[in-house]
Design a protein around this motif. Sequence first.
Motif, mmCIF file in Angstrom:
data_model
loop_
_atom_site.group_PDB
_atom_site.id
_atom_site.type_symbol
_atom_site.label_atom_id
_atom_site.label_comp_id
_atom_site.label_asym_id
_atom_site.label_seq_id
_atom_site.Cartn_x
_atom_site.Cartn_y
_atom_site.Cartn_z
ATOM 1 N N ALA A 146 30.949 0.428 -30.136
ATOM 2 C CA ALA A 146 31.628 1.085 -29.030
ATOM 3 C C ALA A 146 31.196 2.545 -28.900
ATOM 4 C CB ALA A 146 33.143 0.999 -29.234
ATOM 5 N N LYS A 147 31.028 3.218 -30.033
ATOM 6 C CA LYS A 147 30.575 4.606 -30.020
ATOM 7 C C LYS A 147 29.180 4.702 -29.427
ATOM 8 C CE LYS A 147 29.607 8.506 -33.109
ATOM 9 N NZ LYS A 147 29.625 8.971 -34.525
ATOM 10 N N HIS A 148 28.294 3.801 -29.827
ATOM 11 C CA HIS A 148 26.929 3.788 -29.306
ATOM 12 C C HIS A 148 26.942 3.564 -27.786
ATOM 13 C CE1 HIS A 148 22.582 3.198 -29.286
ATOM 14 N NE2 HIS A 148 22.773 2.101 -28.557
ATOM 15 N N ALA A 149 27.786 2.649 -27.312
ATOM 16 C CA ALA A 149 27.887 2.380 -25.881
ATOM 17 C C ALA A 149 28.406 3.602 -25.131
ATOM 18 C CB ALA A 149 28.802 1.185 -25.641
ATOM 19 N N SER A 150 29.399 4.280 -25.703
ATOM 20 C CA SER A 150 29.979 5.462 -25.067
ATOM 21 C C SER A 150 28.963 6.588 -24.967
ATOM 22 C CB SER A 150 31.208 5.926 -25.865
ATOM 23 O OG SER A 150 31.768 7.081 -25.292
ATOM 24 N N GLN A 151 28.232 6.836 -26.056
ATOM 25 C CA GLN A 151 27.231 7.900 -26.046
ATOM 26 C C GLN A 151 26.107 7.591 -25.064
ATOM 27 O OE1 GLN A 151 26.232 8.058 -30.230
ATOM 28 N NE2 GLN A 151 27.791 9.618 -30.661
ATOM 29 N N GLY A 152 25.693 6.317 -25.017
ATOM 30 C CA GLY A 152 24.650 5.930 -24.083
ATOM 31 C C GLY A 152 25.089 6.094 -22.640
ATOM 32 N N PHE A 153 26.338 5.702 -22.368
ATOM 33 C CA PHE A 153 26.875 5.829 -21.021
ATOM 34 C C PHE A 153 26.927 7.295 -20.589
ATOM 35 C CE2 PHE A 153 30.588 6.744 -18.389
ATOM 36 C CZ PHE A 153 30.332 5.955 -17.285
ATOM 37 N N GLN A 154 27.458 8.160 -21.461
ATOM 38 C CA GLN A 154 27.565 9.573 -21.132
ATOM 39 C C GLN A 154 26.191 10.195 -20.904
ATOM 40 O OE1 GLN A 154 30.140 11.459 -20.558
ATOM 41 N NE2 GLN A 154 31.833 10.147 -21.157
ATOM 42 N N ALA A 155 25.232 9.858 -21.765
ATOM 43 C CA ALA A 155 23.895 10.438 -21.651
ATOM 44 C C ALA A 155 23.242 10.053 -20.327
ATOM 45 C CB ALA A 155 23.029 9.987 -22.825
ATOM 46 N N LYS A 156 23.351 8.786 -19.957
ATOM 47 C CA LYS A 156 22.721 8.328 -18.718
ATOM 48 C C LYS A 156 23.427 8.909 -17.506
ATOM 49 C CE LYS A 156 20.856 4.280 -16.392
ATOM 50 N NZ LYS A 156 20.599 2.831 -16.474
ATOM 51 N N ALA A 157 24.740 8.967 -17.536
ATOM 52 C CA ALA A 157 25.493 9.504 -16.403
ATOM 53 C C ALA A 157 25.148 10.961 -16.147
ATOM 54 C CB ALA A 157 26.989 9.352 -16.646
ATOM 55 N N MET A 158 24.965 11.733 -17.213
ATOM 56 C CA MET A 158 24.676 13.157 -17.069
ATOM 57 C C MET A 158 23.270 13.410 -16.546
ATOM 58 S SD MET A 158 26.614 14.668 -20.451
ATOM 59 C CE MET A 158 26.019 16.338 -20.153
ATOM 60 N N LYS A 159 22.378 12.428 -16.684
ATOM 61 C CA LYS A 159 21.013 12.591 -16.177
ATOM 62 C C LYS A 159 20.916 12.328 -14.681
ATOM 63 C CE LYS A 159 18.662 11.392 -20.525
ATOM 64 N NZ LYS A 159 17.772 10.408 -21.193
ATOM 65 N N LEU A 160 21.910 11.647 -14.138
ATOM 66 C CA LEU A 160 21.872 11.303 -12.718
ATOM 67 C C LEU A 160 22.410 12.455 -11.870
ATOM 68 C CD1 LEU A 160 23.199 7.634 -12.926
ATOM 69 C CD2 LEU A 160 20.822 8.375 -12.641
ATOM 70 N N PRO A 161 21.846 12.660 -10.680
ATOM 71 C CA PRO A 161 22.342 13.729 -9.811
ATOM 72 C C PRO A 161 23.723 13.382 -9.289
ATOM 73 C CG PRO A 161 20.758 12.357 -8.637
ATOM 74 C CD PRO A 161 20.735 11.901 -10.069
ATOM 75 N N PRO A 162 24.554 14.404 -9.000
ATOM 76 C CA PRO A 162 25.881 14.125 -8.464
ATOM 77 C C PRO A 162 25.785 13.446 -7.107
ATOM 78 C CG PRO A 162 25.361 16.461 -8.274
ATOM 79 C CD PRO A 162 24.267 15.846 -9.093
ATOM 80 N N GLY A 163 26.738 12.589 -6.819
ATOM 81 C CA GLY A 163 26.733 11.895 -5.541
ATOM 82 C C GLY A 163 26.710 10.394 -5.690
ATOM 83 N N GLU A 164 26.150 9.718 -4.707
ATOM 84 C CA GLU A 164 26.219 8.271 -4.637
ATOM 85 C C GLU A 164 25.559 7.589 -5.832
ATOM 86 O OE1 GLU A 164 24.696 6.881 -0.959
ATOM 87 O OE2 GLU A 164 26.183 7.929 0.267
ATOM 88 N N GLU A 165 24.432 8.126 -6.292
ATOM 89 C CA GLU A 165 23.713 7.477 -7.390
ATOM 90 C C GLU A 165 24.544 7.453 -8.657
ATOM 91 O OE1 GLU A 165 19.376 7.677 -9.683
ATOM 92 O OE2 GLU A 165 19.869 9.132 -8.099
#
Length: 376
Positions: free
Chosen positions: A320-339
């Motif tokens: 679960a920790k690995h999934a959470s860290q992966g999710f946060q890392a990918k989300a922060m790389k995406l530009p704000p908005g629809e994507e």
Amino acid sequence: VRCCCPSLSVSQFTLAMVTSNNIPSELLISFFEESTKSLNDLKLDGDGNGSSRDLILDAQKRCLTRILSKFPGVSEQEIQQELRRLGSGVIYEANIEKAMKEMNDTARLTYCRLTLQQWICYPPVSDLTKTGQLPRKIIMEFLGLVQGSLKLQIVKDYLVTGKPMFDCMDQDLTKKFPQERLEWIQRILMMSLGYDADFGTEEIKRIFFTGNGEDVDPELLQLFQKTISEMQVGVTNATLQIQETQLNDTQEGGVTRIVSVSYSENDVSSTPFHETSIHDDSVQEEQLQMARQAAILQQSILAELLQMDEETRRIELERAKHASQGFQAKAMKLPPGEERVAFMTSISPSVQRQLLMYKIWTSTTEKHGGKPPTMH
């Protein structure tokens, strides 16, 4: 005494110190403990004059003067030199760190409380900025104020009942829902920073939701996401308490125990940063049903974890920790908005459950001093 707070969530009301041969640990601990008590009792002057920061600094200075009178071997210059070493990275004794942290936390909450009281009871007559762009520093401080306000018991009570937070207020009968009440608090906090509430809200939405603003740095984005999560928690918990008041457990055939919700990962559209919709009884019932389902899901996940043997639980939480860290890392790389929104709403149910599992467990163990809770 040094007090700095460009952003309540990053730079704290902190008095740095390092023990030395000339400064006893007892002096520092006494200072932190007395400051904590003094800040808890701190109130605005009768006319509401003075800034919240100045009031906090003055209270800390008075505490320091009283404590130094009990340690004649230490001069004010010596202790001030120690206190100025803010953020030096030195590792303190555990008992000193604990006392200092408690004072820091109390100072942040006191700052939020005094700021709300000043702007609700003694609103300054001044022009608020309505044009330009919201500076990063102001956004950081605003988000820190929102997070701090949600920890105040007077705010928690207000979200549930509309109960006056201060003596100058009347019972709030116009805002019937927790989301509306939290939105009003946010508007007060934005104005306390010198910006028109409508302008500030539009700027927040432009920067973080539309994708038309400047790129958001990772630190600011992470703080915003944390604030959104805590807002959702606050609104959901208030809704749950309203539900518990409305439902009579004895008529339901038994005792219902609802554990307060402590995490919500996406659904940013439900936060008060968005325009308040027109509510009616059906919308309220839908909100209560969603809150009920969220509480039941949290209970089931926590119960499932507690029933596992230690090794199985360790493996599940590591995943679960690995999934959470992966999710946060990918989300922060995406530009704000629809994507980014599309990514946050497209994660699979299994990953959503892992994110929720990790957050529930970490927040629950933190509340129990780092130890797992017991089943009841």
